[in-house]
Design a protein around this motif. Structure first.
Motif, PDB file in Angstrom:
ATOM      1  N   LYS A   1      35.469   4.176 -48.185  1.00 18.02           N
ATOM      2  CA  LYS A   1      35.533   5.276 -49.153  1.00 18.02           C
ATOM      3  C   LYS A   1      34.518   5.016 -50.267  1.00 18.02           C
ATOM      4  O   LYS A   1      34.566   3.982 -50.937  1.00 18.02           O
ATOM      5  CB  LYS A   1      36.933   5.366 -49.749  1.00 18.02           C
TER       6      LYS A   1
ATOM      7  N   LYS B   1      30.687   2.574 -44.000  1.00 17.09           N
ATOM      8  CA  LYS B   1      31.154   3.111 -42.720  1.00 17.09           C
ATOM      9  C   LYS B   1      32.656   2.909 -42.599  1.00 17.09           C
ATOM     10  O   LYS B   1      33.152   1.791 -42.698  1.00 17.09           O
ATOM     11  CB  LYS B   1      30.429   2.442 -41.556  1.00 17.09           C
ATOM     12  N   ASP B   2      33.385   3.985 -42.397  1.00 19.90           N
ATOM     13  CA  ASP B   2      34.847   3.993 -42.287  1.00 19.90           C
ATOM     14  C   ASP B   2      35.546   3.564 -43.571  1.00 19.90           C
ATOM     15  O   ASP B   2      36.723   3.243 -43.566  1.00 19.90           O
ATOM     16  CB  ASP B   2      35.333   3.129 -41.111  1.00 19.90           C
TER      17      ASP B   2
ATOM     18  N   ASP C   1      35.487  -0.754 -48.796  1.00 19.73           N
ATOM     19  CA  ASP C   1      35.194  -0.807 -47.369  1.00 19.73           C
ATOM     20  C   ASP C   1      36.455  -0.584 -46.530  1.00 19.73           C
ATOM     21  O   ASP C   1      37.558  -0.440 -47.065  1.00 19.73           O
ATOM     22  CB  ASP C   1      34.469  -2.109 -46.991  1.00 19.73           C
ATOM     23  N   LYS C   2      36.286  -0.552 -45.220  1.00 19.58           N
ATOM     24  CA  LYS C   2      37.396  -0.239 -44.319  1.00 19.58           C
ATOM     25  C   LYS C   2      38.499  -1.299 -44.327  1.00 19.58           C
ATOM     26  O   LYS C   2      39.570  -1.074 -43.794  1.00 19.58           O
ATOM     27  CB  LYS C   2      36.878  -0.018 -42.898  1.00 19.58           C
TER      28      LYS C   2
END
Length: 140
Positions: A106, A103-104, A125-126
């Protein structure tokens, strides 16, 4: 975690958002999260860094991730030389962790069956942390 057993644990460094990142990882993976901020330490800390994380540990079974915020004036530079590789107990666990952590972030390799007989996926991750998830499917 056996205190008499030698082990290596990933230790992540953040620029002031360690608490947010480790809370996110706990929400995604589960487990128990311990956090100690700089205000709890018997040391001289600038007021703006008192709520930053001096040390944290997320544990779930044999999985342990440790992290902290950088010291004031010593910013962290994220690189691509380290990934957290998680060996999962099932395909479903890969999918759960992968979907939560992406989530958020790549996705660099969608979770799926591989030629080497595993179910595997990779993402960033974000927070810029690289993750690899692997489930070695039973041989038939």
């Amino acid at each position: 975690m056996n205190p008499n057993q030698t082990a290596v644990y990933p230790y992540l460094a953040f620029n002031g958002n360690c608490r947010e990142a480790m809370t996110f990882y706990k929400d995604c993976i589960g487990g128990e999260l311990e956090i100690m901020d700089f205000a709890s330490a018997p040391m001289d800390t600038p007021p703006e860094a008192k709520n930053n994380v001096m040390h944290s540990r997320l544990t779930k079974g044999e999985l342990t991730i440790m992290a902290s915020d950088s010291m004031p004036g010593q910013p962290v530079t994220n690189g691509s030389s380290v990934s957290l590789s998680v060996n999962c107990a099932s395909k479903e666990e890969v999918d759960t962790f992968f979907n939560n952590l992406s989530k958020d972030g790549k996705v660099t390799m969608p979770a799926g069956d591989t030629f080497w007989g595993a179910y595997f996926g990779m993402l960033t991750d974000k927070f810029g942390i690289h993750w690899m998830f692997n489930y070695d499917k039973p041989r038939q």
